[in-house]
Design a protein around this motif. Structure first.
Motif, PDB file in Angstrom:
ATOM      1  N   ARG A 185      61.631  -2.273  35.543  1.00  9.52           N
ATOM      2  CA  ARG A 185      61.777  -2.205  37.004  1.00  9.52           C
ATOM      3  C   ARG A 185      60.867  -3.173  37.744  1.00  9.52           C
ATOM      4  O   ARG A 185      61.192  -3.611  38.837  1.00  9.52           O
ATOM      5  CB  ARG A 185      61.478  -0.781  37.487  1.00  9.52           C
ATOM      6  CG  ARG A 185      62.489   0.244  36.998  1.00  9.52           C
ATOM      7  CD  ARG A 185      62.213   1.607  37.616  1.00  9.52           C
ATOM      8  NE  ARG A 185      63.209   2.586  37.203  1.00  9.52           N
ATOM      9  CZ  ARG A 185      63.220   3.859  37.619  1.00  9.52           C
ATOM     10  NH1 ARG A 185      62.263   4.274  38.459  1.00  9.52           N
ATOM     11  NH2 ARG A 185      64.142   4.694  37.199  1.00  9.52           N
ATOM     12  N   ASN A 186      59.721  -3.476  37.169  1.00  9.81           N
ATOM     13  CA  ASN A 186      58.740  -4.305  37.861  1.00  9.81           C
ATOM     14  C   ASN A 186      58.458  -5.596  37.113  1.00  9.81           C
ATOM     15  O   ASN A 186      58.732  -5.708  35.913  1.00  9.81           O
ATOM     16  CB  ASN A 186      57.428  -3.537  38.057  1.00  9.81           C
ATOM     17  CG  ASN A 186      57.582  -2.353  38.987  1.00  9.81           C
ATOM     18  OD1 ASN A 186      58.316  -2.426  39.969  1.00  9.81           O
ATOM     19  ND2 ASN A 186      56.901  -1.257  38.682  1.00  9.81           N
ATOM     20  N   SER A 187      57.876  -6.526  37.825  1.00 10.00           N
ATOM     21  CA  SER A 187      57.417  -7.786  37.232  1.00 10.00           C
ATOM     22  C   SER A 187      55.966  -7.999  37.619  1.00 10.00           C
ATOM     23  O   SER A 187      55.575  -7.733  38.765  1.00 10.00           O
ATOM     24  CB  SER A 187      58.252  -8.977  37.724  1.00 10.00           C
ATOM     25  OG  SER A 187      59.584  -8.876  37.288  1.00 10.00           O
ATOM     26  N   GLU A 188      55.161  -8.454  36.668  1.00  4.50           N
ATOM     27  CA  GLU A 188      53.785  -8.840  36.966  1.00  4.50           C
ATOM     28  C   GLU A 188      53.736 -10.352  37.101  1.00  4.50           C
ATOM     29  O   GLU A 188      54.173 -11.082  36.212  1.00  4.50           O
ATOM     30  CB  GLU A 188      52.835  -8.379  35.859  1.00  4.50           C
ATOM     31  CG  GLU A 188      51.379  -8.774  36.138  1.00  4.50           C
ATOM     32  CD  GLU A 188      50.423  -8.313  35.057  1.00  4.50           C
ATOM     33  OE1 GLU A 188      49.313  -8.871  34.977  1.00  4.50           O
ATOM     34  OE2 GLU A 188      50.782  -7.387  34.289  1.00  4.50           O
ATOM     35  N   ILE A 189      53.210 -10.810  38.220  1.00  4.68           N
ATOM     36  CA  ILE A 189      53.132 -12.234  38.518  1.00  4.68           C
ATOM     37  C   ILE A 189      51.670 -12.654  38.577  1.00  4.68           C
ATOM     38  O   ILE A 189      50.864 -12.027  39.266  1.00  4.68           O
ATOM     39  CB  ILE A 189      53.794 -12.567  39.877  1.00  4.68           C
ATOM     40  CG1 ILE A 189      55.232 -12.020  39.932  1.00  4.68           C
ATOM     41  CG2 ILE A 189      53.761 -14.068  40.137  1.00  4.68           C
ATOM     42  CD1 ILE A 189      56.172 -12.633  38.926  1.00  4.68           C
ATOM     43  N   ARG A 190      51.315 -13.695  37.822  1.00  5.81           N
ATOM     44  CA  ARG A 190      49.973 -14.278  37.929  1.00  5.81           C
ATOM     45  C   ARG A 190      50.106 -15.569  38.723  1.00  5.81           C
ATOM     46  O   ARG A 190      50.772 -16.507  38.305  1.00  5.81           O
ATOM     47  CB  ARG A 190      49.364 -14.541  36.560  1.00  5.81           C
ATOM     48  CG  ARG A 190      47.985 -15.205  36.618  1.00  5.81           C
ATOM     49  CD  ARG A 190      47.258 -15.080  35.287  1.00  5.81           C
ATOM     50  NE  ARG A 190      47.990 -15.693  34.198  1.00  5.81           N
ATOM     51  CZ  ARG A 190      47.935 -17.002  33.904  1.00  5.81           C
ATOM     52  NH1 ARG A 190      47.180 -17.825  34.633  1.00  5.81           N
ATOM     53  NH2 ARG A 190      48.616 -17.486  32.888  1.00  5.81           N
ATOM     54  N   LEU A 191      49.467 -15.609  39.893  1.00  4.75           N
ATOM     55  CA  LEU A 191      49.580 -16.725  40.820  1.00  4.75           C
ATOM     56  C   LEU A 191      48.285 -17.528  40.831  1.00  4.75           C
ATOM     57  O   LEU A 191      47.217 -16.994  41.135  1.00  4.75           O
ATOM     58  CB  LEU A 191      49.883 -16.208  42.228  1.00  4.75           C
ATOM     59  CG  LEU A 191      50.305 -17.229  43.289  1.00  4.75           C
ATOM     60  CD1 LEU A 191      51.679 -17.808  42.953  1.00  4.75           C
ATOM     61  CD2 LEU A 191      50.322 -16.571  44.673  1.00  4.75           C
ATOM     62  N   ASP A 192      48.379 -18.796  40.483  1.00  6.98           N
ATOM     63  CA  ASP A 192      47.229 -19.700  40.518  1.00  6.98           C
ATOM     64  C   ASP A 192      47.068 -20.207  41.941  1.00  6.98           C
ATOM     65  O   ASP A 192      47.921 -20.932  42.462  1.00  6.98           O
ATOM     66  CB  ASP A 192      47.476 -20.864  39.557  1.00  6.98           C
ATOM     67  CG  ASP A 192      46.294 -21.833  39.474  1.00  6.98           C
ATOM     68  OD1 ASP A 192      45.396 -21.758  40.335  1.00  6.98           O
ATOM     69  OD2 ASP A 192      46.288 -22.660  38.552  1.00  6.98           O
ATOM     70  N   ILE A 193      45.966 -19.807  42.606  1.00  5.64           N
ATOM     71  CA  ILE A 193      45.760 -20.207  43.999  1.00  5.64           C
ATOM     72  C   ILE A 193      44.729 -21.327  44.127  1.00  5.64           C
ATOM     73  O   ILE A 193      44.233 -21.617  45.218  1.00  5.64           O
ATOM     74  CB  ILE A 193      45.349 -19.004  44.876  1.00  5.64           C
ATOM     75  CG1 ILE A 193      44.066 -18.344  44.359  1.00  5.64           C
ATOM     76  CG2 ILE A 193      46.477 -17.997  44.945  1.00  5.64           C
ATOM     77  CD1 ILE A 193      43.537 -17.235  45.267  1.00  5.64           C
ATOM     78  N   GLY A 194      44.408 -21.966  43.012  1.00  2.41           N
ATOM     79  CA  GLY A 194      43.515 -23.118  43.046  1.00  2.41           C
ATOM     80  C   GLY A 194      42.055 -22.764  42.844  1.00  2.41           C
ATOM     81  O   GLY A 194      41.647 -21.601  42.931  1.00  2.41           O
ATOM     82  N   LEU A 195      41.266 -23.786  42.532  1.00  3.24           N
ATOM     83  CA  LEU A 195      39.822 -23.644  42.316  1.00  3.24           C
ATOM     84  C   LEU A 195      39.501 -22.625  41.229  1.00  3.24           C
ATOM     85  O   LEU A 195      38.471 -21.951  41.270  1.00  3.24           O
ATOM     86  CB  LEU A 195      39.110 -23.272  43.627  1.00  3.24           C
ATOM     87  CG  LEU A 195      39.200 -24.311  44.749  1.00  3.24           C
ATOM     88  CD1 LEU A 195      38.538 -23.795  46.014  1.00  3.24           C
ATOM     89  CD2 LEU A 195      38.570 -25.626  44.331  1.00  3.24           C
ATOM     90  N   GLY A 196      40.405 -22.524  40.238  1.00  2.00           N
ATOM     91  CA  GLY A 196      40.160 -21.622  39.134  1.00  2.00           C
ATOM     92  C   GLY A 196      40.375 -20.161  39.444  1.00  2.00           C
ATOM     93  O   GLY A 196      40.033 -19.301  38.631  1.00  2.00           O
ATOM     94  N   LYS A 197      40.961 -19.827  40.602  1.00  2.00           N
ATOM     95  CA  LYS A 197      41.168 -18.437  40.991  1.00  2.00           C
ATOM     96  C   LYS A 197      42.643 -18.052  40.852  1.00  2.00           C
ATOM     97  O   LYS A 197      43.537 -18.871  41.087  1.00  2.00           O
ATOM     98  CB  LYS A 197      40.723 -18.205  42.439  1.00  2.00           C
ATOM     99  CG  LYS A 197      39.287 -18.613  42.717  1.00  2.00           C
ATOM    100  CD  LYS A 197      38.294 -17.872  41.844  1.00  2.00           C
ATOM    101  CE  LYS A 197      36.860 -18.277  42.122  1.00  2.00           C
ATOM    102  NZ  LYS A 197      35.907 -17.627  41.218  1.00  2.00           N
ATOM    103  N   THR A 198      42.874 -16.812  40.468  1.00  2.00           N
ATOM    104  CA  THR A 198      44.230 -16.303  40.313  1.00  2.00           C
ATOM    105  C   THR A 198      44.362 -14.952  40.993  1.00  2.00           C
ATOM    106  O   THR A 198      43.380 -14.216  41.152  1.00  2.00           O
ATOM    107  CB  THR A 198      44.616 -16.154  38.826  1.00  2.00           C
ATOM    108  OG1 THR A 198      43.686 -15.275  38.192  1.00  2.00           O
ATOM    109  CG2 THR A 198      44.619 -17.495  38.116  1.00  2.00           C
TER     110      THR A 198
END
Length: 263
Positions: free
Chosen positions: A215-228
């Motif tokens: 039912r769900n999806s886990e998303i890892r989003l790279d927002i830059g400067l080594g942060k997610t």
């Protein structure tokens, strides 16, 4: 002297999952040595995904990344250790030595009636998937709430809203080091063109990983400067937004849903 010994193992947990301990510090040292996440995982017996998760979790907890990562080809993803990363590895080993010393003293002299508090501190876990080491840069007080601006990277800031009582209890003043926690279910995702304009706690990044469940999806989003940022959204939402690896997405979360913790 009782002659007893306690084997103490230093470990960090987040979201109910083991993040960093002695074995994974060994993994990170192999990443630093080999410059390859895939090779380090194979050498230490960890899965490739576990190796990536360990690197990302450590990067989020530090003011600057411990590892500079790069996408993998046939040989898998690579990473270059930074000066911050080298300090982390050295500090972890020093903490292990101190913990071992403390545990041996406890074995010999006892806890002096502080058993419950000591064991609670050792066993405390964090349920939030997103954990950032931050610094308070601004505090605005209102009659009921307090707006706290937190810096978690060179040009990255987030806003938290807490009560006046909480601000006093945590001693939230500029320069104070604070852990900021956000549950993955609190993260809302948008197509970049529909991201809230001028919104607080709004970040645009690139999808680095997507894991689908029924039912769900886990998303890892790279927002830059080594942060997610980790977000859990309905799988249909992930499909509708086209959240495949490499796609752009915007993430936002409410300031009232940021949990603050101090030492």
């Amino acid at each position: 002297m009782t002659g007893n010994k306690i084997n103490a193992l230093l470990a960090l947990h987040s979201g109910g999952r083991f993040l960093v301990g002695h074995d994974r510090i060994m993994l990170l040292e192999k990443v630093a040595e080999l410059g390859s996440i895939a090779k380090a995982a194979k050498t230490t017996g960890f899965s490739y995904k576990t190796a990536w998760d360990s690197v990302n979790a450590v990067n989020n907890l530090l003011p600057t990344p411990a590892f500079i990562t790069r996408p993998g080809g046939r040989s898998g993803g690579g990473a270059e250790v930074t000066e911050e990363g080298r300090r982390l590895l050295a500090t972890f080993h020093r903490l292990e030595e101190k913990l071992s010393l403390i545990s041996n003293i406890i074995a010999e002299e006892g806890l002096g009636g502080q058993e419950e508090a000591f064991l609670w501190a050792l066993g405390a876990r964090i349920s939030a998937r997103n954990v950032f080491q931050t610094e308070v840069v601004q505090v605005k007080r209102w009659p009921v709430d307090v707006e706290v601006t937190l810096k978690f990277a060179d040009d990255r800031k987030m806003l938290a809203i807490v009560t006046n009582e909480s601000a006093d209890d945590l001693d939230l003043t500029p320069g104070r080091k604070v852990l900021a926690l956000v549950k993955s279910s609190f993260i809302r995702l948008f197509s970049p063109e529909y991201a809230p304009e001028g919104g607080r706690n709004a970040f645009v990044g690139e999808v680095a990983e997507r894991i689908d469940a029924e039912r769900n999806s886990e998303i890892r989003l790279d927002i830059g400067l080594g942060k997610t940022l980790h977000a859990v959204v309905p799988r249909q939402t992930a499909e509708d937004l086209g959240l495949q690896v490499g796609a752009k997405a915007a993430a936002t979360f409410d300031p009232t849903q940021v949990i603050l913790a101090v030492n």
